[in-house]
Enzyme design. Structure first.
Site, PDB file in Angstrom:
ATOM      1  N   ALA A  27       0.975  -0.939  -0.138  1.00  0.00           N
ATOM      2  CA  ALA A  27       0.111   0.330   0.508  1.00  0.00           C
ATOM      3  C   ALA A  27       0.592   1.127   0.045  1.00  0.00           C
ATOM      4  CB  ALA A  27      -0.670   0.204   1.308  1.00  0.00           C
ATOM      5  N   HIS A  32       6.558   5.528   1.774  1.00  0.00           N
ATOM      6  CA  HIS A  32       7.940   4.680   1.459  1.00  0.00           C
ATOM      7  C   HIS A  32       8.155   5.200   0.404  1.00  0.00           C
ATOM      8  CE1 HIS A  32       3.871   2.165   2.761  1.00  0.00           C
ATOM      9  NE2 HIS A  32       4.495   1.928   4.201  1.00  0.00           N
ATOM     10  N   GLY A 145      11.672   4.105   8.380  1.00  0.00           N
ATOM     11  CA  GLY A 145      10.980   5.172   8.767  1.00  0.00           C
ATOM     12  C   GLY A 145      11.119   5.255  10.516  1.00  0.00           C
ATOM     13  N   LYS A 147       8.884   6.861  11.318  1.00  0.00           N
ATOM     14  CA  LYS A 147       7.409   7.570  11.900  1.00  0.00           C
ATOM     15  C   LYS A 147       7.498   6.048  12.902  1.00  0.00           C
ATOM     16  CE  LYS A 147       3.751   5.921  10.586  1.00  0.00           C
ATOM     17  NZ  LYS A 147       2.893   5.246  10.594  1.00  0.00           N
ATOM     18  N   VAL A 174       7.113  11.819   6.111  1.00  0.00           N
ATOM     19  CA  VAL A 174       6.612  12.230   4.795  1.00  0.00           C
ATOM     20  C   VAL A 174       4.986  12.709   5.840  1.00  0.00           C
ATOM     21  CG1 VAL A 174       6.097  11.983   2.943  1.00  0.00           C
ATOM     22  CG2 VAL A 174       8.358  11.635   3.782  1.00  0.00           C
TER      23      VAL A 174
HETATM   24  P1  AMP Z   1       4.956   0.031   6.595  1.00  0.00           P
HETATM   25  O1  AMP Z   1       4.958  -0.606   5.182  1.00  0.00           O
HETATM   26  O2  AMP Z   1       4.446   0.472   6.928  1.00  0.00           O
HETATM   27  O3  AMP Z   1       5.038  -1.132   7.091  1.00  0.00           O
HETATM   28  O4  AMP Z   1       6.117   1.122   6.664  1.00  0.00           O
HETATM   29  C1  AMP Z   1       6.954   0.172   5.595  1.00  0.00           C
HETATM   30  C2  AMP Z   1       8.258   1.128   6.056  1.00  0.00           C
HETATM   31  O5  AMP Z   1       7.854   2.325   5.090  1.00  0.00           O
HETATM   32  C3  AMP Z   1       9.160   1.266   7.437  1.00  0.00           C
HETATM   33  O6  AMP Z   1       9.928   1.892   7.699  1.00  0.00           O
HETATM   34  C4  AMP Z   1       8.060   2.599   8.304  1.00  0.00           C
HETATM   35  O7  AMP Z   1       8.706   3.234   9.413  1.00  0.00           O
HETATM   36  C5  AMP Z   1       7.757   3.291   6.788  1.00  0.00           C
HETATM   37  N1  AMP Z   1       7.158   4.560   7.072  1.00  0.00           N
HETATM   38  C6  AMP Z   1       5.879   4.795   7.057  1.00  0.00           C
HETATM   39  N2  AMP Z   1       5.345   5.342   6.755  1.00  0.00           N
HETATM   40  C7  AMP Z   1       5.984   6.776   6.732  1.00  0.00           C
HETATM   41  C8  AMP Z   1       5.887   7.992   6.333  1.00  0.00           C
HETATM   42  N3  AMP Z   1       4.939   8.635   6.819  1.00  0.00           N
HETATM   43  N4  AMP Z   1       7.058   8.468   6.479  1.00  0.00           N
HETATM   44  C9  AMP Z   1       8.654   8.134   6.344  1.00  0.00           C
HETATM   45  N5  AMP Z   1       8.231   7.027   6.333  1.00  0.00           N
HETATM   46  C10 AMP Z   1       7.686   5.652   6.585  1.00  0.00           C
END
Ligand code: AMP
Length: 275
Positions: A27, A32, A145, A147, A174
């Site tokens: 997603a 990302h 990230g 976050k 972001v």
């Molecule tokens: P996820 O798909 O939510 O497991 O996130 C995958 C990676 O993207 C992880 O390292 C998260 O910390 C990073 N991530 C998710 N949201 C953001 C954001 N808004 N800004 C920067 N990195 C993000």
């Protein structure tokens, strides 16, 4: 696009080329994408950027959103092609886990608090899958990230404690124009919840601007601000050290103010560095 471990093993990083991994649950959004671009910068033109897309059942607690988590496969593929990603690893749960698997990786100190307290077993699932991804993709570095600050700290600790030869690169959060941190879960929010959600960032920014140094007073102000949004329910608001994630009574250098807030069933997290 690679879906099986056998195929992945047939495509190891080319000799002398740096491979940088961006682990995700898909997603894919602009957050990302910023990590993918950061990975490209670190890989250099000759290096490889690898993205894994895997909604990891182990990190979802029973009764959580595993089955309804968004899986927009075609859109994710398009983003990866547009960004020039070299390898996308998108396995099924059956490919990743034996039905009788009985081994996991657990960090036991930093995982106790914050999201770990509200989501038992979550970080064990994260550490286990990241370990597998590091073994399977053999990256020189991986981007995570800020976050998910606790996740980043735990992965760093795991890599240090278990001697993974993988550099961990942090990527800044972001945000939407109104300050809400991008998250695949934002799409669960109703219109009203979405309108109120930026209160989280506003509360964190106010805390960063005050002269106050007492954790108790800062946290009271943060809670009051967030609770002024009628649909917000605070899961936690804590001031901790950014590296050890242990509570701080006053602001010191590298203090982290971290919050988790429910809007309906959707749980949003955010954080800000103070001091
Ligand atoms: P996820 O798909 O939510 O497991 O996130 C995958 C990676 O993207 C992880 O390292 C998260 O910390 C990073 N991530 C998710 N949201 C953001 C954001 N808004 N800004 C920067 N990195 C993000």
């Amino acid at each position: 696009m690679i879906a099986t471990i056998a195929e992945l093993r047939a495509h190891p990083p080319k000799t002398g080329r740096r491979r940088i991994l961006v682990p995700t649950m898909g997603a894919l959004h602009a957050g990302h994408v910023s990590l993918i671009r950061l990975a490209r910068k670190h890989a250099g033109e000759k290096g490889e950027v690898a993205v894994s897309i895997f909604v990891n059942p182990l990190q979802f607690e029973p009764g959580s959103d595993f089955s309804r988590y968004p899986r927009p496969e075609a859109a994710d593929e398009k983003v990866c092609r547009r960004e020039g990603v070299d390898v996308v690893f998108r396995p099924t749960p059956n490919e990743m886990y034996f039905p009788d698997r009985s081994t996991s990786v657990e960090e036991t100190k930093l995982s106790e608090r914050l999201c770990g307290a509200s989501r038992p077993g979550h970080f064990r699932g994260v550490c286990t899958v990241v370990t597998k991804l590091f073994h399977l993709l053999v990256p020189d570095a991986a981007v995570f990230g800020e976050k998910d600050f606790q996740q980043l700290a735990i992965i760093r600790r795991m890599v240090r404690d278990l001697d993974f030869p993988v550099e961990i690169i942090p990527g800044p959060t972001v945000r939407e124009r109104d300050g809400l941190a991008l998250s695949s879960r934002n799409q669960y929010l109703s219109t009203e919840e979405r309108a109120q959600a930026p209160i989280i960032r506003q509360a964190l920014l106010e805390a960063a601007q005050t002269e106050e140094t007492s954790a108790r007073k800062i946290l009271t102000a943060v809670r009051e601000k967030i609770e002024s949004a009628s649909l917000a329910r605070i899961d936690y608001a804590e001031l901790v050290g950014a590296d050890d994630l242990q509570p701080r009574l006053t602001i010191e250098p590298r203090s982290l103010l971290a919050v988790a807030v429910f809007f309906g069933k959707t749980r949003l997290i955010d954080n800000i560095l103070l001091g």
